[in-house]
Design an enzyme around this catalytic site. Structure first.
Site, PDB file in Angstrom:
ATOM      1  N   ASP A 106      35.855   6.309  19.997  1.00 49.44           N
ATOM      2  CA  ASP A 106      35.675   6.764  18.618  1.00 49.44           C
ATOM      3  C   ASP A 106      36.877   7.537  18.078  1.00 49.44           C
ATOM      4  OD1 ASP A 106      35.319   8.946  20.257  1.00 49.44           O
ATOM      5  OD2 ASP A 106      33.672   9.800  19.107  1.00 49.44           O
ATOM      6  N   GLU A 107      38.006   7.510  18.787  1.00 43.14           N
ATOM      7  CA  GLU A 107      39.205   8.203  18.335  1.00 43.14           C
ATOM      8  C   GLU A 107      40.411   7.283  18.479  1.00 43.14           C
ATOM      9  OE1 GLU A 107      39.093  12.799  19.390  1.00 43.14           O
ATOM     10  OE2 GLU A 107      38.631  11.565  21.127  1.00 43.14           O
TER      11      GLU A 107
END
Length: 419
Positions: A106-107
């Site tokens: 998610d990054e």
């Protein structure tokens, strides 16, 4: 250090929970957590902002979270879906720059230095466009840190999470004002043990490190942590000052140094050797299959074991060198079994992991006098092909059908979570 790079670290807010709320509009105004609702002792993988406001935290127990937050909706994780959404978000980022590097599911880092002028020259403008693009496409809100280096973009992202617009910028001009007053435990890669070491040195804030001469910092680190701490000292000193020359590299892939698998276990179910042996073999099968997929053999077999009886706990790892490099199940399994039996204290097992290292190309193989290793490899590769085509449940050992087996459960999971 170059000051003209514009690097972003884009982080998806409550990623798993956001994906589920986008898939279930009826939960829009309800507290949502991602975890296994059938296991009250399982952990919460993600919680939406509403759930967090009611005391639900990541890694808290599902039962505890439901007690704290009345009306909490707990949804079983769908890892395959989360991976697909993550890849979609990555594609969106590539509309704005070709330099996109995944940091986690998610990054992602984005270097927009070269494309900034095309989008108006304002970093906040391009970020707002990215945020809206991702939100409309996936239902996921992103928070973005801006910096001239990857490390500053990462630490700026922590500030962005607290801003209404989800954007924050850290430059060399505002480090002393924004970053340095923070407690040292908020610095990237500083956990509890390192925090205690810093406190023993009289270091309480990030600025305490940044303002210190490197030589003095190394001296304090050596006094507290020993003569081998110079590399760590330089890393933390550079991090405090935002120094990070590493570029954002799209599609980077590091050389594989080891291949391994592990499994957390319900310790009260794994008290006897015959039960533990089943899981041991299943993990070896996965490790060897993955190694053959990469076309590797390993010379060193390692096991990592966590034991507990509910009161006392113990963890250890052991390794041994094989006579010849191998990714054959029976050879690796024999070594792993010997390592376990020779070191097991007899307490129930709460976690077990197997890995092989010192990898070499499997195109060249040492033959032995009594075993037909080529035939064994051909047989195992044929099994690999069947599993690749029809799924890992297509061929399974009879021992995995025992109550202690976890292979069938793992076949339904990605990264230890349900697909």
């Amino acid at each position: 250090m170059p000051k003209d790079r514009i690097i972003l670290l884009s982080d998806c807010q409550s990623f798993y929970a956001s994906v589920e709320k986008a898939a279930h509009p009826e939960y829009r105004d309800k507290p949502v957590a991602v975890g296994d609702p059938s296991r009250m002792n399982g952990i919460v993988l993600a919680a939406c902002p509403i759930a967090k406001a009611n005391g639900v935290t990541t890694a808290s127990r599902v039962g505890e979270a439901m007690t704290k937050c009345q009306g909490l909706v707990v949804i079983r994780p769908r890892m395959r879906t989360y991976i697909k959404v993550s890849l979609l978000i990555s594609e969106i980022y590539h509309n704005y720059t070709d330099l996109v590097e995944a940091f986690s599911i998610d990054e992602q880092f984005l270097d927009v230095t070269g494309s900034l002028a095309y989008f108006g020259g304002d970093p906040e403008g391009i970020i707002q466009s990215i945020q809206q693009h991702v939100l409309l496409s996936t239902g996921v809100w992103t928070r973005v840190g801006i910096g001239p280096t990857k490390i500053l973009a990462k630490m700026a992202n922590n500030f962005a999470k607290k801003k209404e617009g989800g954007i924050f910028r850290l430059d060399y001009d505002n480090l002393d004002k924004e970053l340095w007053p923070l407690p040292v435990y908020e610095m990237f890669m500083v956990a509890g043990r390192m925090t205690k070491n810093f406190y023993r040195m009289g270091i309480t804030t990030i600025g305490d490190i940044a303002r210190m001469e490197l030589g003095e910092f190394k001296r304090r680190m050596r006094t507290t942590m020993g003569k081998q701490s110079d590399i760590q000292a330089e890393y933390y000193w550079q991090t405090a000052r935002g120094i990070d020359p590493s570029p954002v590299v799209s599609g980077i892939r590091h050389q594989v140094k080891s291949v391994g698998h592990g499994k957390a276990l319900r310790w009260n179910l794994y008290t006897r050797l015959e039960e533990i042996e089943v899981v041991l073999l299943e993990l070896v099968i996965e490790v060897c299959q993955r190694a053959r997929r990469y076309r590797y053999m390993g010379s060193v077999v390692s096991i990592a074991v966590s034991e507990t009886d509910g009161d006392k706990s113990n963890s250890y790892s052991r390794q041994m060198t094989l006579p010849e490099p191998s990714s054959l199940t029976h050879e690796v399994a024999a070594a792993a079994y010997r390592l376990f039996v020779d070191n097991w204290t007899g307490m129930p097992i709460s976690r077990l992991a197997i890995s092989i290292a010192q990898l070499t190309d499997d195109s060249v193989m040492q033959l032995t006098l009594f075993d037909d290793r080529i035939r064994a490899y051909n047989r195992e590769r044929a099994i690999d092909q069947i599993k690749t085509r029809y799924g890992s449940r297509a061929l399974i050992r009879a021992s995995s059908l025992l109550e202690s087996g976890v292979a069938l459960e793992r076949a339904e999971q990605i990264g230890g979570h349900y697909k």
